[in-house]
Design a protein around this motif. Structure first.
Motif, mmCIF file in Angstrom:
data_model
loop_
_atom_site.group_PDB
_atom_site.id
_atom_site.type_symbol
_atom_site.label_atom_id
_atom_site.label_comp_id
_atom_site.label_asym_id
_atom_site.label_seq_id
_atom_site.Cartn_x
_atom_site.Cartn_y
_atom_site.Cartn_z
ATOM 1 N N THR A 203 -6.971 -0.914 -2.404
ATOM 2 C CA THR A 203 -7.693 -0.562 -1.185
ATOM 3 C C THR A 203 -7.414 -1.596 -0.097
ATOM 4 O O THR A 203 -7.193 -2.775 -0.386
ATOM 5 C CB THR A 203 -9.218 -0.517 -1.486
ATOM 6 O OG1 THR A 203 -9.461 0.456 -2.495
ATOM 7 C CG2 THR A 203 -10.026 -0.162 -0.260
ATOM 8 N N TYR A 204 -7.449 -1.146 1.139
ATOM 9 C CA TYR A 204 -7.280 -2.007 2.323
ATOM 10 C C TYR A 204 -8.656 -2.151 2.976
ATOM 11 O O TYR A 204 -9.033 -1.353 3.824
ATOM 12 C CB TYR A 204 -6.292 -1.349 3.276
ATOM 13 C CG TYR A 204 -5.571 -2.255 4.236
ATOM 14 C CD1 TYR A 204 -5.485 -3.631 4.039
ATOM 15 C CD2 TYR A 204 -4.925 -1.706 5.345
ATOM 16 C CE1 TYR A 204 -4.789 -4.432 4.913
ATOM 17 C CE2 TYR A 204 -4.221 -2.511 6.235
ATOM 18 C CZ TYR A 204 -4.149 -3.870 6.014
ATOM 19 O OH TYR A 204 -3.449 -4.674 6.885
ATOM 20 N N LEU B 79 -6.070 -7.383 0.358
ATOM 21 C CA LEU B 79 -6.072 -6.159 -0.441
ATOM 22 C C LEU B 79 -7.075 -6.311 -1.584
ATOM 23 O O LEU B 79 -7.306 -7.416 -2.072
ATOM 24 C CB LEU B 79 -4.679 -5.893 -1.014
ATOM 25 C CG LEU B 79 -3.543 -5.738 0.003
ATOM 26 C CD1 LEU B 79 -2.206 -5.625 -0.715
ATOM 27 C CD2 LEU B 79 -3.784 -4.537 0.901
ATOM 28 N N TYR C 277 -3.157 4.130 -3.870
ATOM 29 C CA TYR C 277 -3.801 3.638 -2.643
ATOM 30 C C TYR C 277 -4.965 4.575 -2.328
ATOM 31 O O TYR C 277 -4.774 5.665 -1.800
ATOM 32 C CB TYR C 277 -2.762 3.610 -1.525
ATOM 33 C CG TYR C 277 -3.264 3.283 -0.131
ATOM 34 C CD1 TYR C 277 -4.425 2.541 0.087
ATOM 35 C CD2 TYR C 277 -2.538 3.698 0.984
ATOM 36 C CE1 TYR C 277 -4.859 2.236 1.359
ATOM 37 C CE2 TYR C 277 -2.962 3.398 2.278
ATOM 38 C CZ TYR C 277 -4.121 2.672 2.458
ATOM 39 O OH TYR C 277 -4.546 2.383 3.730
ATOM 40 N N LEU D 294 0.821 -1.212 0.000
ATOM 41 C CA LEU D 294 0.000 0.000 0.000
ATOM 42 C C LEU D 294 0.857 1.265 0.000
ATOM 43 O O LEU D 294 0.516 2.259 -0.652
ATOM 44 C CB LEU D 294 -0.940 0.001 1.211
ATOM 45 C CG LEU D 294 -2.016 -1.078 1.207
ATOM 46 C CD1 LEU D 294 -2.688 -1.172 2.573
ATOM 47 C CD2 LEU D 294 -3.054 -0.811 0.125
#
Length: 381
Positions: A331-332, A356, A319, A311
């Motif tokens: 994206t997390y 992720l 990100y 990220l």
């Protein structure tokens, strides 16, 4: 008219005689009346606006429904649909939902007296045991966000018809270019227009489309009364974005297939969730009910440290939240899209600190793989 042509010429209504190729932006809040008790057909933009109407007519034809409503966001669209229900009603929903939908259901709708059961709707046998005398609807995401589970829409529509339930389907990930839930038996289709329909990460929008005139009239009343209609300029941006929807999604899907297969070969990648992989549990159902697999991939890495490094190390891939635009975004989910879901529920679905989600854009696939290869190799050092 073929779908590609429909996206460009889907509503041939002309609002002037200038010959303008681009739909005019009717940037007005209100409209003058030609006389007492008379109307041009437009009175107040909260109720309807010619630019938004043009967009809605295109969506109606794309989804093969009877009416579409354009909202100020995808969540505004879902919130309006929830106004169809009353205190005491019960809804069964997919248990792997976009975090905003989960937040709405559990912090707003429950407060308003609506109850929910969440279940893995990819397994149809789990749905009927949850149906009660007060069950009113099924709410389905397919593929789900972020675990990419696939629900058999024709199968779930049969259950809905048997028990006289409303079937609502969030079609954001595939759009009507790849999947048409109304043709498979759904009553309502919902979109976050922010994503693939807009396609450029530059505006927020939502849609509700239905195949039933009576239901459409109810939703139109809610739409007018609650006041979350899409603004004229944003409607114009969506009209512009939709023109390139097929070529964007074809390229995104092509890139995603290459990247997903590459990820499967990487030592630090422990799981890849992409519907277009033959090993995906929903692959055959997708082949049957959709014409494409889309551009969304979720993957699990070997450690939280690796996830953070990816990220913080990406440059070309950005990100950021959201998806479906021409730019690739990573994206997390546990911190971003699904941060409000209780940790125990997140973990049970596999939304952990190693997962992720990648929204694949239209860049060169070689550049995207080079980027991922670089950050994965850096995690070894």
């Amino acid at each position: 008219m073929d779908f590609e042509t429909l996206c460009i010429h889907g509503n041939n209504n002309k609002y002037d005689n200038t010959g303008a190729i681009s739909v005019p932006i009717f940037q007005t809040a209100t409209f003058a009346h030609p006389g007492v008790g008379e109307s041009t057909g437009y009175d107040y933009t909260r109720q309807q606006n010619p630019t938004r109407e043009h967009l809605e007519n295109i969506l109606t034809r794309m989804e093969e429904g009877v009416d579409a409503m354009a909202f100020s966001s995808g969540m505004a669209a879902i919130s309006a649909v929830m106004e169809l229900f009353s205190p005491g009603d019960h809804i069964i929903a997919s248990d792997d939902l976009y975090g905003g939908s989960h937040r709405l259901f559990h912090h707003i709708s429950i407060k308003n007296g609506i109850s929910f059961d969440l279940v893995d709707t990819a397994d149809l046998s789990l749905i009927e045991p949850l149906i009660r005398t007060n069950t009113r609807a099924l709410f389905i995401e397919t593929p789900t966000n972020p675990m990419m589970q696939v629900t058999d829409l024709a199968g779930v529509a049969e259950i809905a018809r048997k028990h006289q339930l409303l079937l609502m389907v969030d079609n954001t990930f595939l759009t009507p270019y790849f999947q048409k839930p109304l043709k498979l038996g759904a009553d309502i289709v919902i979109h976050s227009g922010t994503k693939y329909l807009g396609g450029h990460n530059d505006t927020i929008a939502g849609f509700v489309v239905t195949r039933d005139k009576t239901l459409a009239d109810k939703l139109r009343f809610i739409f007018k009364t609650t006041g979350a209609g899409l603004a004229p300029f944003d409607s114009w941006l969506l009209i512009r974005g939709i023109k390139t929807l097929p070529i964007r999604m074809d390229r995104q899907q092509q890139n995603a297939g290459v990247i997903a297969r590459w990820l499967c070969q990487q030592e630090r990648i422990k799981a890849v969730h992409y519907v277009g992989l033959e090993s995906h549990p929903g692959y055959q159902i997708s082949k049957r009910q959709a014409t494409g697999f889309g551009g969304m991939i979720s993957f699990e890495v070997d450690s939280e440290k690796t996830a953070h490094h990816i990220l913080e190390g990406v440059k070309l891939i950005q990100y950021a939240e959201s998806l479906g635009g021409v730019e690739s975004l990573i994206t997390y989910p546990m911190l971003q899209t699904h941060g409000d879901i209780p940790e125990e529920q997140r973990e049970a679905k596999g939304i952990n600190n190693r997962l992720l989600r990648l929204s694949v854009g239209i860049e060169s696939v070689n550049d995207l793989i080079d980027e991922l290869d670089r950050v994965l190799k850096e995690t070894v050092q």
